[in-house]
Motif scaffolding. Structure first.
Motif, short mmCIF file in Angstrom:
data_model
loop_
_atom_site.label_atom_id
_atom_site.label_comp_id
_atom_site.label_asym_id
_atom_site.label_seq_id
_atom_site.Cartn_x
_atom_site.Cartn_y
_atom_site.Cartn_z
N LEU A 86 -3.35 -5.32 -8.56
CA LEU A 86 -3.12 -4.09 -9.32
C LEU A 86 -4.01 -4.02 -10.56
O LEU A 86 -3.67 -3.40 -11.56
N HIS B 149 -10.32 -3.22 -2.44
CA HIS B 149 -10.16 -4.37 -3.32
C HIS B 149 -11.43 -5.23 -3.22
O HIS B 149 -11.78 -5.70 -2.14
N TYR C 271 0.81 -1.22 0.00
CA TYR C 271 0.00 0.00 0.00
C TYR C 271 0.85 1.27 0.00
O TYR C 271 0.33 2.37 -0.16
N ARG D 263 -4.68 3.56 -7.32
CA ARG D 263 -5.64 4.15 -6.41
C ARG D 263 -6.16 5.47 -6.99
O ARG D 263 -7.36 5.74 -7.00
N TRP E 27 0.65 1.02 -6.39
CA TRP E 27 -0.67 1.07 -5.75
C TRP E 27 -1.20 2.50 -5.72
O TRP E 27 -2.35 2.75 -6.02
#
Ligand SMILES: [Zn+2]
Ligand SMILES: [Zn+2]
Length: 105
Positions: free
Chosen positions: A68, A56, A19, A28, A24
């Protein structure tokens, strides 16, 4: 960050590093823009919520190869995110006693 690295982090219980990765953070951001920073769960319930988290749909620990994948994530508000994780936890906890009941027969 590739699938081998993600698997390794899961095994070492260091998913927090996932994270923190730039991959990520980039995904995001893409998810938030795709969803116009609106909570998708609120939307399904006819409400409008400002999304602060990206969730997720299939959890990383079980589906690391989807970690991903933009189609496996959705924007959610903090409230819905907490609810969703509580629901998942309950589901896991409920499963066990039921299994034990069935075994008694
Ligand atoms: Zn929401
Ligand atoms: Zn989540």
């Amino acid at each position: 960050m590739d699938i081998r690295k993600i698997n390794q982090l899961i095994n070492e219980n260091k998913l927090v590093k996932f994270y923190q990765s730039k991959e990520w953070r980039f995904l995001r951001q893409q998810a938030l823009e795709r969803d116009s920073h609106e909570c998708q769960e609120c939307k399904r319930n006819g409400r409008v919520g400002s999304a602060k988290n990206v969730h997720h749909i299939k959890e990383v620990k079980k589906f690391p190869w989807l970690a991903l994948n933009l189609r496996n994530v959705e924007s959610v508000c903090i409230n819905c995110h907490n609810k969703e994780h509580k629901r998942l936890e309950k589901y896991i906890r409920k499963k066990k006693p039921k299994f034990m009941n069935e075994e008694r027969w």
